[in-house]
Structures are given as structure tokens and as C-alpha cells.
Design a protein around this motif. Structure first.
Motif, mmCIF file in Angstrom:
data_model
loop_
_atom_site.group_PDB
_atom_site.id
_atom_site.type_symbol
_atom_site.label_atom_id
_atom_site.label_comp_id
_atom_site.label_asym_id
_atom_site.label_seq_id
_atom_site.Cartn_x
_atom_site.Cartn_y
_atom_site.Cartn_z
ATOM 1 N N TYR A 171 -11.211 -2.220 -1.476
ATOM 2 C CA TYR A 171 -10.851 -3.619 -1.717
ATOM 3 C C TYR A 171 -12.121 -4.445 -1.902
ATOM 4 N N THR A 173 -1.206 -6.124 1.399
ATOM 5 C CA THR A 173 -1.606 -5.390 2.590
ATOM 6 C C THR A 173 -0.966 -6.044 3.808
ATOM 7 N N GLU A 202 0.819 -1.213 0.000
ATOM 8 C CA GLU A 202 0.000 0.000 0.000
ATOM 9 C C GLU A 202 0.852 1.263 0.000
ATOM 10 N N GLU A 230 -8.169 1.666 1.424
ATOM 11 C CA GLU A 230 -8.697 0.594 2.276
ATOM 12 C C GLU A 230 -10.208 0.410 2.142
ATOM 13 N N ASN A 231 -10.875 1.384 1.532
ATOM 14 C CA ASN A 231 -12.337 1.298 1.390
ATOM 15 C C ASN A 231 -12.788 0.652 0.080
#
Length: 384
Positions: free
Chosen positions: A120, A153, A73, A117-118
Motif C-alpha cells: 500500500y 481495508t 482484501e 499489506e506490504n
């Protein structure tokens, strides 16, 4: 007739030397182009023709060369920060699958401002992206025509962002950019592309469709006929271009009829032990084929002559056994490792690999035969 959707890149430019046509896409990319690649590709001079073409067309460029294999990331965030600081109006990705995957997410996040992160998973993207052009320098991932980006991740977990928004505006396939690819990388990425075609053809996804299946067959025909030449004589432009085309067709196939257990079991190998993705697929492929054969043997027999033309005259049983045997022997014939222990994976790690593979539900749901935790561990044992 089943109902399906098929989406792909609206423009494809292909042929040796076609990178010289990048200026045709300068209006699309706008006046400030962020070029996403890795240090090796940049130092090899593969990015320079694109830079020259863009500058000649009046564009300013900025190079992000920080892509690494299995990009974490942090790499995505650094590239997005550079894009925003530069005021990028478009993104050009040049390199292997990791560079193209990063370029997709940079184009999206620099425009939409969404949090990585929102998004995936499948269909979580809500925003728009910057104009995007992708240029592969390996014939394997098909990332230049897929709506998927894979990110590492945490320490070793791989997650995917899947959205049609990630499909680029154009893909450019130039075999000259693959000439310097080492034989082992050529072999592993070529088998990776074969896996894409095979899994797309046999996927139990509701969107498995006749277009993907036709593309998968042609992909296997091109890849099977040219991989040995591309590995043995890396300067053969015709073989290199055929491999690029085959990998792209396989990418179009699985972009719409998603892959399954081979990839699910390969991801933990790459994530935990940093084995290149194509080689990870190659290591587990024969063992997944044997596991799946009772559920999709007819499909394997249908594919067999496209990859191995001598099987055209064989009966059903001969085609099935020849298909699996051929793909079992191919990596060794191409001088690739064939056992997990050969790439530094200890036997006591197999249970943990199996647990990690079972987390890849996005992929396992497409497999023609249900995979249990015990099945996954048994497949790894066979591969060890």
C-alpha cells in the motif's frame, strides 16, 4: 520547462465491437487466462464475447466473478488463489473500476508473491506481474490506463497501491459493452471522469505536466458534449464511445498528475456508506470547487469552455462562476442525488468523515489549497 515523466498503456484498441479483437491479444495473455469480473457483468453476457475469442484462439479460461464494489482484501486474496490454482499465464479484467482494480492486483500478486499489506502506498511494489489486459464496461474510472488500485481495508478504510507495474499491457474500449449501463450509473461515472480531468489539470503535484493538461481538456470536451445524450439515450453508440474515450483520456491525465481533495473527501463516503465512487465524487465536487477557487480560479476559467462551450464568450469572472454553477447543476439535471443526506448519511457522521478524509494524505498533498480538518468538515456540511 519543468521536468516530468508521463507513462501510459502501450496499446489501446478502441471502437464499437472491438471486443472481437481480443484474439489479437491471446499470444500476450498466454494459454491460461484468468478473467476477472463481477457477477452482474457476467450474467449480462458482457464477458462472453471475450471468452469466445480467447477459446477460438486456443486459450483456456477461468472466470473469477466475485468482485464487489469497493473490493475488500478478501476478494483480492480469493482471486489470487484462483489464479494460482488455475496456473494463470495472463489476466483479463472486464467490468467497472472495481473489477479492473482487482485484476491489476491479481496479475501482480499471482506473479510476484508479494504480500498485499506490504505494498500500500506509492512505489512499494518490487515484483513483476502477469500479462494484463483491461476492458472497461463503464465510462468513468479510467482504471484501464492508471497505475492505481484501490482496496477497502478493515471495515471501511480505503488504501491505494500505486506503481507503474500496474499499468496494463493493453486496454480495449468497446462502447457496445456499455449499452446496458443504467442512466444513473452513466451519469455518476461520467462526472467521476470529469473530476479526474479537473483534478489532474489543477493538481499541485510536481509531475503536473503539459501532456496531462492537454488530455484533461480534450477529456472534458468529449464528456461535456456527450454525457446528456449517453444518459438520456443509452443506446447511442457514438455518445457511448465518446464517453469511453473521454474517461480514458482523463485516466491518462490523472495517472500522471494525481487527483486531490475531491477524491480524498469522496473515499470515506464510499468506504463507510457504500455510496458508489462516482456518486461520492459528484456529491462533494461543487463544494470543493468553491473551496479551491481562490487558489486555482484561473485554471477553472481555462477549463470552463471545454466543458461548457457557451462560456467561451464570457469574461473571466463569468467563466469561473459558470464553471462552478454548471457542475453544481449537472448532477440534478442528470437525476442524481445532490446532498449527502439523500444517500443516507446522517449529519452527526460528518466529523468522522472529515477525520477519515484527512488520512488521505496521498491525495490531499496534490490539492491546490491546503485542506484542514475544519475545512473538510465545513465542505461536508455544505454538501449535507
Amino acid at each position: 520547462m519543468s521536468t516530468f515523466t508521463f507513462a501510459t498503456v502501450p496499446r489501446i484498441i478502441a471502437g464499437p465491437g472491438s471486443i472481437s479483437r481480443i484474439s489479437e491479444l491471446s499470444t500476450l495473455l498466454g494459454p491460461r487466462v484468468l478473467v476477472v469480473s463481477d457477477d452482474g457483468v457476467v450474467k449480462a453476457g458482457l464477458v462472453q464475447p471475450a471468452l469466445d475469442g480467447l477459446v477460438e484462439a486456443g486459450s483456456e479460461t477461468s472466470i473469477f466473478a466475485g468482485v464487489v464494489a469497493d473490493p475488500p482484501e478478501a476478494t483480492i486474496h480469493a482471486a489470487v488463489a484462483q489464479a494460482n490454482g488455475f496456473g494463470a499465464t495472463g489476466v483479463l479484467g472486464i467490468g467497472g473500476g472495481s473489477s479492473l482494480d482487482v485484476a491489476k492486483l491479481v496479475a501482480l500478486l499471482a506473479r510476484s508473491g508479494e504480500a498485499l499489506e506490504n505494498i500500500y502506498g506509492v512505489g512499494k511494489v518490487t515484483g513483476e506481474r502477469l500479462p494484463l489486459v483491461l476492458v472497461p464496461t463503464t465510462a468513468g474510472t479510467g482504471s484501464e490506463v492508471t497505475p492505481i488500485s484501490i482496496v477497502t481495508t478493515g471495515a471501511d478504510q480505503k488504501k491505494g497501491v500505486v506503481s507503474p507495474v500496474l499499468l496494463p499491457d493493453a486496454a480495449l474500449l468497446d462502447a457496445r459493452l456499455t449499452i446496458g449501463l443504467p442512466p444513473a450509473v452513466t451519469a455518476a461515472t461520467g462526472i467521476d471522469a470529469m473530476v479526474h480531468a479537473i483534478e489532474a489539470f489543477t493538481s499541485v503535484s510536481p509531475n503536473n505536466n503539459p501532456v496531462s493538461r492537454a488530455l484533461a481538456k480534450e477529456a472534458l470536451r468529449l464528456l461535456g458534449a456527450n454525457i446528456a445524450t449517453a444518459v438520456g439515450n443509452g443506446t447511442d453508440l457514438a455518445a457511448r464511445q465518446a464517453m469511453l474515450l473521454g474517461a480514458m483520456l482523463a485516466g491518462q491525465a490523472f495517472a500522471n498528475s494525481p487527483v486531490a481533495a475531491v477524491h480524498a473527501l469522496a473515499y470515506p463516503i464510499g468506504g463507510r456508506y457504500h455510496v458508489p465512487h462516482g456518486l461520492s465524487n459528484s456529491l462533494v465536487l461543487p463544494h470543493v470547487l468553491r473551496f479551491n477557487a481562490m487558489a486555482c480560479g484561473d485554471a477553472y476559467t481555462e477549463l470552463a469552455p471545454y466543458l461548457f462551450p457557451h462560456l467561451d464568450s464570457a469574461d473571466q469572472a463569468g467563466r469561473l462562476s459558470g464553471f462552478i454553477e454548471g457542475l453544481t447543476l449537472m448532477p440534478e439535471r442528470l437525476n442524481l442525488p445532490v446532498r449527502l443526506r439523500e444517500v443516507g448519511i446522517p449529519r452527526n457522521a460528518l466529523p468522522l468523515l472529515a477525520e477519515s478524509a484527512m488520512e488521505q494524505t496521498r491525495l490531499l498533498v496534490n490539492n491546490p489549497r491546503t485542506v484542514s480538518l475544519a475545512d473538510a468538515e465545513r465542505i461536508y456540511e455544505d454538501a449535507w
